[in-house]
Design a protein around this motif. Structure first.
Motif, PDB file in Angstrom:
ATOM      1  N   ALA A  75       0.652  -0.659  -0.093  1.00  0.00           N
ATOM      2  CA  ALA A  75      -0.372  -0.284  -0.172  1.00  0.00           C
ATOM      3  C   ALA A  75       0.933   1.332  -0.023  1.00  0.00           C
ATOM      4  CB  ALA A  75      -0.790   0.128   1.591  1.00  0.00           C
ATOM      5  N   PHE A  76       2.132   0.977   0.948  1.00  0.00           N
ATOM      6  CA  PHE A  76       2.824   2.076   0.562  1.00  0.00           C
ATOM      7  C   PHE A  76       3.349   2.482  -0.912  1.00  0.00           C
ATOM      8  CE2 PHE A  76       7.254   4.169   1.511  1.00  0.00           C
ATOM      9  CZ  PHE A  76       6.550   5.157   2.066  1.00  0.00           C
ATOM     10  N   ILE A  77       4.458   1.996  -1.195  1.00  0.00           N
ATOM     11  CA  ILE A  77       4.996   2.129  -2.438  1.00  0.00           C
ATOM     12  C   ILE A  77       3.958   2.261  -3.210  1.00  0.00           C
ATOM     13  CG2 ILE A  77       6.551   0.316  -2.066  1.00  0.00           C
ATOM     14  CD1 ILE A  77       5.490  -1.603  -3.868  1.00  0.00           C
ATOM     15  N   TRP A  78       2.137   2.282  -3.390  1.00  0.00           N
ATOM     16  CA  TRP A  78       0.789   2.758  -4.521  1.00  0.00           C
ATOM     17  C   TRP A  78       1.101   3.954  -3.679  1.00  0.00           C
ATOM     18  CZ3 TRP A  78       0.294   0.553  -8.856  1.00  0.00           C
ATOM     19  CH2 TRP A  78      -0.404  -0.560  -9.126  1.00  0.00           C
ATOM     20  N   MET A  79       0.654   4.071  -2.022  1.00  0.00           N
ATOM     21  CA  MET A  79       0.968   5.601  -2.368  1.00  0.00           C
ATOM     22  C   MET A  79       2.032   6.993  -3.031  1.00  0.00           C
ATOM     23  SD  MET A  79      -0.947   5.861   1.473  1.00  0.00           S
ATOM     24  CE  MET A  79       0.180   5.156   2.067  1.00  0.00           C
ATOM     25  N   PHE A  80       3.633   5.682  -2.472  1.00  0.00           N
ATOM     26  CA  PHE A  80       4.375   6.441  -2.851  1.00  0.00           C
ATOM     27  C   PHE A  80       4.347   6.624  -4.849  1.00  0.00           C
ATOM     28  CE2 PHE A  80       9.003   6.212  -4.827  1.00  0.00           C
ATOM     29  CZ  PHE A  80       9.637   8.056  -4.062  1.00  0.00           C
ATOM     30  N   ALA A  81       4.173   5.614  -5.761  1.00  0.00           N
ATOM     31  CA  ALA A  81       4.024   5.553  -6.761  1.00  0.00           C
ATOM     32  C   ALA A  81       3.266   6.800  -7.322  1.00  0.00           C
ATOM     33  CB  ALA A  81       3.716   4.562  -7.342  1.00  0.00           C
ATOM     34  N   ALA A  82       2.131   6.605  -6.630  1.00  0.00           N
ATOM     35  CA  ALA A  82       0.927   7.898  -6.985  1.00  0.00           C
ATOM     36  C   ALA A  82       1.312   9.778  -5.880  1.00  0.00           C
ATOM     37  CB  ALA A  82      -0.311   7.889  -5.870  1.00  0.00           C
ATOM     38  N   PHE A  83       1.986   9.564  -5.272  1.00  0.00           N
ATOM     39  CA  PHE A  83       3.027  11.387  -5.113  1.00  0.00           C
ATOM     40  C   PHE A  83       3.963  11.478  -6.257  1.00  0.00           C
ATOM     41  CE2 PHE A  83       6.251  12.941  -2.305  1.00  0.00           C
ATOM     42  CZ  PHE A  83       5.218  14.475  -2.122  1.00  0.00           C
ATOM     43  N   ILE A  84       4.582  10.710  -6.377  1.00  0.00           N
ATOM     44  CA  ILE A  84       6.006  10.741  -7.304  1.00  0.00           C
ATOM     45  C   ILE A  84       5.133  11.355  -9.439  1.00  0.00           C
ATOM     46  CG2 ILE A  84       7.647  10.573  -6.457  1.00  0.00           C
ATOM     47  CD1 ILE A  84       8.153   7.468  -8.288  1.00  0.00           C
ATOM     48  N   GLY A  85       3.804  10.651  -9.223  1.00  0.00           N
ATOM     49  CA  GLY A  85       3.275  10.394 -10.232  1.00  0.00           C
ATOM     50  C   GLY A  85       3.810   9.260 -11.219  1.00  0.00           C
ATOM     51  N   PHE A  86       2.940   8.133 -11.776  1.00  0.00           N
ATOM     52  CA  PHE A  86       2.631   6.978 -12.490  1.00  0.00           C
ATOM     53  C   PHE A  86       3.456   6.984 -13.652  1.00  0.00           C
ATOM     54  CE2 PHE A  86      -0.809   6.913  -9.184  1.00  0.00           C
ATOM     55  CZ  PHE A  86      -0.297   5.565  -8.879  1.00  0.00           C
ATOM     56  N   GLY A  87       4.666   7.032 -13.633  1.00  0.00           N
ATOM     57  CA  GLY A  87       5.335   6.737 -14.847  1.00  0.00           C
ATOM     58  C   GLY A  87       5.619   5.089 -15.086  1.00  0.00           C
ATOM     59  N   ASN A  88       6.521   4.876 -16.786  1.00  0.00           N
ATOM     60  CA  ASN A  88       6.114   3.596 -17.132  1.00  0.00           C
ATOM     61  C   ASN A  88       6.576   2.548 -16.059  1.00  0.00           C
ATOM     62  OD1 ASN A  88       4.572   4.018 -18.979  1.00  0.00           O
ATOM     63  ND2 ASN A  88       6.198   4.985 -20.490  1.00  0.00           N
ATOM     64  N   SER A  89       8.079   3.038 -15.978  1.00  0.00           N
ATOM     65  CA  SER A  89       8.509   1.687 -15.120  1.00  0.00           C
ATOM     66  C   SER A  89       8.058   1.982 -13.678  1.00  0.00           C
ATOM     67  CB  SER A  89      10.568   2.980 -14.844  1.00  0.00           C
ATOM     68  OG  SER A  89      10.564   3.825 -13.808  1.00  0.00           O
ATOM     69  N   VAL A  90       7.981   2.718 -12.313  1.00  0.00           N
ATOM     70  CA  VAL A  90       7.224   3.481 -11.214  1.00  0.00           C
ATOM     71  C   VAL A  90       6.147   2.024 -11.574  1.00  0.00           C
ATOM     72  CG1 VAL A  90       6.135   4.671  -9.962  1.00  0.00           C
ATOM     73  CG2 VAL A  90       8.264   5.486 -11.021  1.00  0.00           C
ATOM     74  N   LEU A  91       5.121   2.249 -12.335  1.00  0.00           N
ATOM     75  CA  LEU A  91       4.186   2.141 -12.299  1.00  0.00           C
ATOM     76  C   LEU A  91       4.263   0.326 -12.997  1.00  0.00           C
ATOM     77  CD1 LEU A  91       1.135   2.006 -12.320  1.00  0.00           C
ATOM     78  CD2 LEU A  91       0.980   2.223 -14.899  1.00  0.00           C
ATOM     79  N   ARG A  92       4.821  -0.029 -13.699  1.00  0.00           N
ATOM     80  CA  ARG A  92       5.313  -1.728 -13.775  1.00  0.00           C
ATOM     81  C   ARG A  92       5.836  -2.239 -12.472  1.00  0.00           C
ATOM     82  NH1 ARG A  92      10.828  -3.069 -13.212  1.00  0.00           N
ATOM     83  NH2 ARG A  92      10.916  -1.464 -14.854  1.00  0.00           N
ATOM     84  N   SER A  93       7.381  -1.511 -11.703  1.00  0.00           N
ATOM     85  CA  SER A  93       7.407  -2.421 -10.529  1.00  0.00           C
ATOM     86  C   SER A  93       6.623  -2.225  -9.638  1.00  0.00           C
ATOM     87  CB  SER A  93       8.034  -1.581 -10.146  1.00  0.00           C
ATOM     88  OG  SER A  93       9.688  -0.916 -11.001  1.00  0.00           O
ATOM     89  N   CYS A  94       5.670  -1.594  -9.332  1.00  0.00           N
ATOM     90  CA  CYS A  94       4.544  -1.709  -8.179  1.00  0.00           C
ATOM     91  C   CYS A  94       3.060  -2.977  -9.180  1.00  0.00           C
ATOM     92  CB  CYS A  94       4.200  -0.313  -8.341  1.00  0.00           C
ATOM     93  SG  CYS A  94       4.564   0.856  -7.664  1.00  0.00           S
ATOM     94  N   ILE A  95       3.434  -3.216 -10.144  1.00  0.00           N
ATOM     95  CA  ILE A  95       2.127  -4.036 -10.403  1.00  0.00           C
ATOM     96  C   ILE A  95       2.628  -5.557 -10.582  1.00  0.00           C
ATOM     97  CG2 ILE A  95       0.947  -5.225 -12.695  1.00  0.00           C
ATOM     98  CD1 ILE A  95       0.280  -2.145 -13.462  1.00  0.00           C
ATOM     99  N   MET A  96       4.662  -5.651 -10.757  1.00  0.00           N
ATOM    100  CA  MET A  96       4.966  -6.623 -10.494  1.00  0.00           C
ATOM    101  C   MET A  96       5.449  -7.171  -9.363  1.00  0.00           C
ATOM    102  SD  MET A  96       7.800  -6.850 -13.791  1.00  0.00           S
ATOM    103  CE  MET A  96       8.635  -7.859 -13.440  1.00  0.00           C
TER     104      MET A  96
END
Length: 590
Positions: free
Chosen positions: A278-299
């Motif tokens: 949950a924290f890394i998804w909130m962090f990803a939302a905070f910095i903007g869902f870039g491709n590499s960030v979104l891919r990493s969070c999903i994986m």
């Protein structure tokens, strides 16, 4: 298909997107494609022996068609052909800050003029106050549409913006009025809070380079990074270290997970994975869902969901699912260089990491495991992405291999330190001693990266690479695994054949280009540049040598890589020259 169904279907979906992007099927054809896909879906639902045997093929065709249909609708935009005046009074809001230039700060946002809404790039003079996300702005602006490039070797900025559904560039030179927005969304509030944290970093006593490094490595903001630092990261092959990627997400996840299982009551430890995700998804939302960030969070999420469900996690299943999620939301993301490099790097690690580890000593302790895995993961990712890097950037530095071996092992420490610094600064806890220590560490890091970047003898540029060469080199990388796992005559010959095919394609492409003679007149700002190509040599005649470095970067190097030129020379011509004569033909230089 039985082992990796999701990956194969994802590849079919991607091929459908590529097909539609190249063929640009008309709307009536798309309707027929949709009807065929519906028929395929109905057939798949029926149970019969014949359909059971062909179900795999039907599924692949279904996802291929789905890629075509979805990309057709993602490519359509009603804002492309709006008629607007060159000078308009506009009301606008920004949604993203982009990399600045020498003269302008750049923003992405939406402008309203009359009843027309224009998704645009805004150019604001650097001496103006920085814009934020909680205001509407009103000003008189000059509105243009980006122009297509003169020649095929130039970067197509118009197409790049079109893939983001941006069709206008707006230049602002008048005073800007502002008013508070009353329609802020959660996303806008997150963007504004991130903007506030970035400003707090600017207010610390650290050096400018350390501030920009901290913004980039944790908050994914590289908009103000100076040109020399960006050049050092690019030439040393360490730009992935500065960009938010899978390494950053995994390190942040691991740090929080470690703290939760070590310093929380036993009854809460079973929720450690869920809280960390949950924290890394909130962090990803905070910095903007870039491709590499979104891919990493999903994986990462898919991996741990499999574990929580007591199922064996599969890297390729996670990769395929993340590709589906991203591309279903926007098929244009497939043509983003970051998306391509991010996924290819993960595929390379999956395919080559274990074979490389076979040639290292036994990993009988933690230090060896970390060290050897760092080396093999870095090498695997670089090999997998090398063909695409050469295709887009036409340059490569062998020093990047050594730079990654030296710098990457310390990346986890740097990321954790940077994250803690950002957390302290965002909480308005500014400790001078910690700032000095961080500044000193980053100063040493940047010095080391600069040293690697200065090893020009291992840096190669203007490397030509076309699509067929990319495919043949990728095939060679694919076959390398078999040879490393089992060194025999069959695997050696397969790899040698792939290399031979690449050399044949490359030789033929080079010979074809070297037979051409070409005279072009290039426009660069107010400069006119005449290029005369004969065989594999070219001469560039420039009217104004003040911008020679930029002309070399944006005109000469791309041309030489595209035309496979072996050497070039730069000559000066009079700025008042209006025409040039070459072999009885007149060329207008106005």
């Amino acid at each position: 298909m039985q082992k990796q169904p999701l990956l194969i279907l994802a590849v079919c979906f991607i091929l459908g997107i590529f097909f539609q992007d190249k063929m640009m099927l008309a709307e009536c054809t798309i309707y027929w494609t949709a009807a065929i896909c519906l028929l395929l879906l109905i057939l798949i639902c029926f149970h019969s022996y014949f359909l059971y045997k062909t179900k795999t093929v039907l599924l692949m065709l279904l996802f291929f068609g789905a890629g075509i249909i979805l990309h057709f609708y993602n490519s359509f935009s009603s804002g492309e052909h709006l008629q607007v005046k060159q000078k308009e009074i506009i009301i606008f809001k920004i949604s993203q800050k982009l990399s600045s230039t020498e003269k302008y700060r750049k923003y992405e946002g939406t402008a309203q003029t009359g009843n027309k809404s224009l998704h645009s790039i805004f150019y604001v003079p650097r001496d103006y106050k920085e814009l934020n996300f909680i205001h509407y702005y009103k000003t008189e602006a000059y509105i243009t549409q980006p122009e297509a490039p003169q020649y095929d070797f130039q970067f197509d900025y118009t197409r790049y913006l079109g893939r983001k559904h941006i069709y206008y560039q707006i230049y602002i030179s008048k005073e800007i009025g502002s008013a508070w927005r009353d329609d802020l969304t959660i996303t806008d509030k997150l963007r504004q809070y991130r903007f506030t944290v970035l400003n707090r970093i600017d207010e610390t006593g650290m050096s400018g380079k350390s501030k920009e490094f901290l913004k980039g490595i944790i908050l994914a903001d590289r908009t103000e990074i100076d040109a020399d630092t960006a050049r050092d990261f690019n030439k040393s092959g360490l730009v992935h270290f500065l960009a938010i990627s899978g390494t950053h997400i995994v390190v942040i996840f691991g740090m929080l997970y470690f703290l939760l299982i070590r310093f929380t009551p036993l009854r809460f430890r079973k929720y450690a994975v869920t809280i960390s995700l949950a924290f890394i998804w909130m962090f990803a939302a905070f910095i903007g869902f870039g491709n590499s960030v979104l891919r990493s969070c999903i994986m990462l999420s898919v991996y741990f969901i499999f574990m929580l469900l007591q199922r064996k996690p599969d890297l390729l299943h996670s990769l395929a699912l993340s590709a589906f999620f991203i591309l279903i939301a926007d098929t244009q993301q497939l043509f983003d260089i970051g998306f391509q490099l991010s996924f290819l790097a993960v595929l390379g690690i999956y395919w080559l990491n274990q074979p490389f580890l076979k040639y290292f000593p036994k990993q009988d302790n933690y230090i060896k495991k970390i060290l050897f895995n760092t080396i093999t993961i870095s090498l695997s990712a670089q090999l997998a992405t090398l063909p695409v890097v050469l295709y887009y950037f036409h340059q490569f530095s062998l020093v990047s291999i050594f730079a990654n071996f030296v710098i990457v092992p310390f990346s986890e420490i740097i990321i954790v330190f940077s994250f803690l610094m950002t957390a302290l600064i965002s909480a308005s806890a500014d400790f001078e001693l910690i700032n000095r220590v961080y500044d000193w560490v980053i100063h040493i890091l940047l010095k080391a990266i600069h040293w690697f970047a200065e090893v020009d003898v291992l840096f190669f540029e203007n490397i030509p690479m076309n699509g067929m060469e990319v495919l043949s080199v990728s095939a060679a990388v694919f076959l390398l695994r078999s040879l490393m796992l089992k060194f025999n005559f069959k695997n050696s010959m397969a790899l040698m054949m792939a290399v031979l095919v690449f050399l044949m394609i490359r030789t033929g492409s080079t010979a074809f280009e070297n037979r051409k003679e070409e005279i072009l007149v290039h426009t660069f700002g107010k400069n006119k540049i005449l290029s005369i190509k004969t065989g594999n040599k070219v001469s560039f005649w420039i009217s104004d040598m003040k911008n020679e470095a930029k002309i070399l970067r944006y005109v000469i190097n791309p041309y030489c890589a595209s035309r496979r030129v072996g050497g070039f020379e730069i000559k000066s011509m009079s700025s008042s020259a209006q025409k040039a004569v070459f072999r009885d033909k007149i060329y207008d230089l106005k």
